[in-house]
Scaffold this motif. Structure first.
Motif, PDB file in Angstrom:
ATOM      1  N   THR A  31       0.534  -0.565   0.218  1.00  0.00           N
ATOM      2  CA  THR A  31       0.115  -0.278  -0.462  1.00  0.00           C
ATOM      3  C   THR A  31       0.890   1.253  -0.108  1.00  0.00           C
ATOM      4  O   THR A  31       0.459   2.301  -0.814  1.00  0.00           O
ATOM      5  N   TYR A  49      -8.713  -1.401  -1.065  1.00  0.00           N
ATOM      6  CA  TYR A  49      -9.290  -1.324  -0.197  1.00  0.00           C
ATOM      7  C   TYR A  49     -10.421  -1.946  -0.189  1.00  0.00           C
ATOM      8  O   TYR A  49     -10.245  -2.225   1.587  1.00  0.00           O
ATOM      9  N   ARG A  52      -8.194  -5.118   1.302  1.00  0.00           N
ATOM     10  CA  ARG A  52      -7.193  -4.874   2.151  1.00  0.00           C
ATOM     11  C   ARG A  52      -8.138  -5.013   3.933  1.00  0.00           C
ATOM     12  O   ARG A  52      -8.014  -5.512   4.632  1.00  0.00           O
ATOM     13  N   ALA A  53      -9.196  -4.320   3.980  1.00  0.00           N
ATOM     14  CA  ALA A  53     -10.186  -4.331   4.160  1.00  0.00           C
ATOM     15  C   ALA A  53     -11.151  -5.988   4.572  1.00  0.00           C
ATOM     16  O   ALA A  53     -10.913  -6.427   5.908  1.00  0.00           O
ATOM     17  N   VAL A  58     -11.352  -4.309   9.761  1.00  0.00           N
ATOM     18  CA  VAL A  58     -11.957  -2.984   9.583  1.00  0.00           C
ATOM     19  C   VAL A  58     -12.411  -2.796  11.452  1.00  0.00           C
ATOM     20  O   VAL A  58     -13.408  -3.231  11.982  1.00  0.00           O
ATOM     21  N   HIS A  79      -6.862   3.451   7.295  1.00  0.00           N
ATOM     22  CA  HIS A  79      -6.970   2.831   6.266  1.00  0.00           C
ATOM     23  C   HIS A  79      -7.309   4.080   5.598  1.00  0.00           C
ATOM     24  O   HIS A  79      -6.461   4.215   4.441  1.00  0.00           O
TER      25      HIS A  79
END
Length: 143
Positions: A31, A49, A52-53, A58, A79
């Motif tokens: 990232t 995202y 990634r999440a 989160v 984030h």
């Protein structure tokens, strides 16, 4: 005369990832490098995202109270900082991700950047149709 710049081979730059860092470290590194280089469009950041999440999670406000940062997922704010976007942008993306993942067909389609873009369009069109119908019902005279 013209001198060629020495470039680090991508495999040398990311070779350490194969040497067993945690998944979180690898995700953070990738990232950081991509955001630094400015190689991602907003669509690419949104797709990344979502991935990634899914990988890191989160953290919600309720989880923020008694959890150390070492053991918890990043918050929307964290984030956002990492991806170089605002927290409200992440919140909008989260809403779309939840809607996409709630439909198994759309979730399957969203496994590629192009598929994610198509799934997002379906979700947005659905929201627009529902909002339009709600407005029509609200404006219709009662009988």
């Amino acid at each position: 005369m013209y001198e060629a710049r020495a470039r680090t081979a991508p495999s040398a730059e990311t070779g350490w990832i194969k040497e067993a860092p945690s998944n979180e470290e690898a995700i953070e590194y990738v990232t950081m490098k991509q955001v630094e280089r400015g190689h991602w469009s907003n669509e690419a950041k949104e797709y990344y995202y979502a991935k990634r999440a899914a990988a890191l999670g989160v953290r919600t406000k309720a989880e923020n109270q008694h959890v150390t940062n070492v053991t918890s997922s990043p918050s929307q704010e964290e984030h956002a900082d990492t991806l170089g976007v605002s927290r409200p942008t992440i919140a909008r993306w989260e809403k779309d991700i939840k809607d996409i993942m709630s439909d198994p067909e759309l979730a399957e389609k969203a496994s590629t950047p192009e598929g994610y873009k198509e799934a997002k369009k379906v979700v947005r069109d659905t929201h627009e149709t529902v909002e339009r119908k709600g407005l029509l019902y609200a404006l219709a005279p009662l009988k």
